[in-house]
Motif scaffolding. Structure first.
Motif, short mmCIF file in Angstrom:
data_model
loop_
_atom_site.label_atom_id
_atom_site.label_comp_id
_atom_site.label_asym_id
_atom_site.label_seq_id
_atom_site.Cartn_x
_atom_site.Cartn_y
_atom_site.Cartn_z
N ALA A 9 0.84 -1.21 0.00
CA ALA A 9 0.00 0.00 0.00
C ALA A 9 0.87 1.25 0.00
O ALA A 9 2.04 1.20 0.37
CB ALA A 9 -0.89 -0.01 1.24
N GLY A 10 0.27 2.36 -0.42
CA GLY A 10 0.99 3.64 -0.39
C GLY A 10 1.45 3.95 1.03
O GLY A 10 0.73 3.71 1.99
N SER A 11 2.66 4.48 1.17
CA SER A 11 3.20 4.69 2.51
C SER A 11 2.57 5.90 3.19
O SER A 11 2.08 6.82 2.55
CB SER A 11 4.72 4.83 2.46
N ALA A 12 2.58 5.86 4.52
CA ALA A 12 2.10 6.99 5.33
C ALA A 12 3.14 7.25 6.41
O ALA A 12 3.71 6.32 6.96
CB ALA A 12 0.75 6.66 5.94
N ILE A 13 3.37 8.52 6.68
CA ILE A 13 4.38 8.91 7.68
C ILE A 13 3.72 9.84 8.70
O ILE A 13 2.95 10.73 8.33
CB ILE A 13 5.57 9.62 6.99
N GLY A 14 4.01 9.60 9.96
CA GLY A 14 3.52 10.49 11.03
C GLY A 14 4.70 11.03 11.81
O GLY A 14 5.64 10.29 12.11
N GLY A 51 0.58 11.11 3.58
CA GLY A 51 0.32 9.82 2.95
C GLY A 51 0.54 9.88 1.45
O GLY A 51 0.35 10.92 0.82
N GLU A 52 0.96 8.75 0.89
CA GLU A 52 1.16 8.66 -0.56
C GLU A 52 -0.04 7.95 -1.17
O GLU A 52 -0.39 6.85 -0.78
CB GLU A 52 2.44 7.84 -0.83
N LYS A 53 -0.67 8.61 -2.14
CA LYS A 53 -1.79 7.98 -2.85
C LYS A 53 -1.20 7.17 -4.00
O LYS A 53 -0.48 7.72 -4.83
CB LYS A 53 -2.70 9.04 -3.45
N VAL A 110 11.40 12.72 3.43
CA VAL A 110 11.48 11.26 3.58
C VAL A 110 10.63 10.58 2.52
O VAL A 110 11.06 9.60 1.88
CB VAL A 110 11.03 10.83 5.00
N LEU A 111 9.42 11.11 2.30
CA LEU A 111 8.51 10.49 1.32
C LEU A 111 9.09 10.60 -0.09
O LEU A 111 9.01 9.64 -0.87
CB LEU A 111 7.15 11.18 1.39
N THR A 161 9.03 8.44 -9.34
CA THR A 161 10.21 9.31 -9.39
C THR A 161 9.95 10.72 -8.85
O THR A 161 10.79 11.29 -8.18
CB THR A 161 10.72 9.42 -10.85
N SER A 162 8.78 11.27 -9.17
CA SER A 162 8.55 12.66 -8.74
C SER A 162 7.32 12.77 -7.83
O SER A 162 6.32 12.09 -8.05
CB SER A 162 8.35 13.55 -9.96
N LEU A 163 7.46 13.63 -6.85
CA LEU A 163 6.32 13.90 -5.95
C LEU A 163 5.47 15.00 -6.56
O LEU A 163 5.98 16.04 -6.96
CB LEU A 163 6.86 14.43 -4.61
#
Length: 225
Positions: free
Chosen positions: A7-12, A23-25, A171-172, A179-181
């Motif tokens: 799943a897409g990662s999530a950072i807190g 969160g990454e969609k 970090v994300l 490759t790109s956010l």
């Protein structure tokens, strides 16, 4: 755990003046209609929100359960439910599904962010087994090991909310598969205290996210026509 790993990662990240969730969609196909509602961040009560990694249909059931428990507590005691108590009651539900045959565990990990008068700002991570723990910075979902080790290096105890946003985006951007956010692939939510002392949950708009990504040097500004 396999579903969560894909799943897409999530950072807190816990800061001195709030909690940041990013969160990454996962955009699986360009034909898919991207939903206007948030798919990684959910508000549980006025003082608690969560980020999700894993099977969304499982997450929806647990989020509804948590919302009902929070409202029942408020109705009974006329005050917001302590964050850890809410997390613990949800994890008790999760644990029950690991104990008996004929049921499968919920394939979802949560990052809970909240504030209460007992412990101030808090961040908890829980996994399908029903285990949970309080964290200063945590990552769930794809590449969470890499994200966790970066957080370990760069996290400082007296980090401000703005620095926490910057760290989470950095970090994300380093651990994401793509490759790109861009703002379409991201969701950012914050819990903080407003000037009047009330707990505020705020989801960042795509426009603000795009500006943030440029401001912190994560993406290049669009070329002038």
């Amino acid at each position: 755990m396999e579903a969560i790993g894909n799943a897409g990662s999530a950072i807190g990240i816990l800061s001195k003046d709030g909690v940041v969730l990013v969160g990454e969609k996962k955009v699986t196909s360009k034909l898919l209609q991207t939903s206007t509602s948030t798919e990684k961040m959910y508000k549980i009560d006025d003082h608690v929100a969560c980020a999700v990694a894993g099977i969304m249909s499982d997450a929806n059931i647990l989020i509804n359960t948590a919302r009902v428990q929070a409202q029942r507590y408020t109705f009974s005691y006329q005050e917001p439910m302590p964050v850890e108590q809410l997390v613990q009651s949800l994890c008790d539900t999760k644990q029950g599904y690991t104990q008996f045959g004929g049921l499968r565990p919920f394939g979802v990990s949560f990052l809970f962010a909240g504030w209460d008068k007992n412990y101030g700002f808090q961040l908890y991570m829980s996994d399908p087994s029903g285990n949970y723990g309080g964290w200063k910075a945590a990552a769930v979902g794809a590449n969470n090991q890499a994200a966790q080790s970066m957080l370990k290096q760069d996290y400082k105890d007296d980090i401000s909310r703005e620095e926490a946003v910057q760290l989470a985006l950095k970090v994300l951007s380093k651990t994401m598969d793509s490759t790109s956010l861009t703002s379409e692939k991201l969701e950012l939510a914050e819990i903080f205290l407003s000037s009047s002392g009330k707990v505020k949950y705020q989801v960042c708009t795509p426009d603000d996210l795009s500006k943030m990504l440029v401001k912190y040097g994560v993406t290049q500004p669009p070329a002038e026509a």
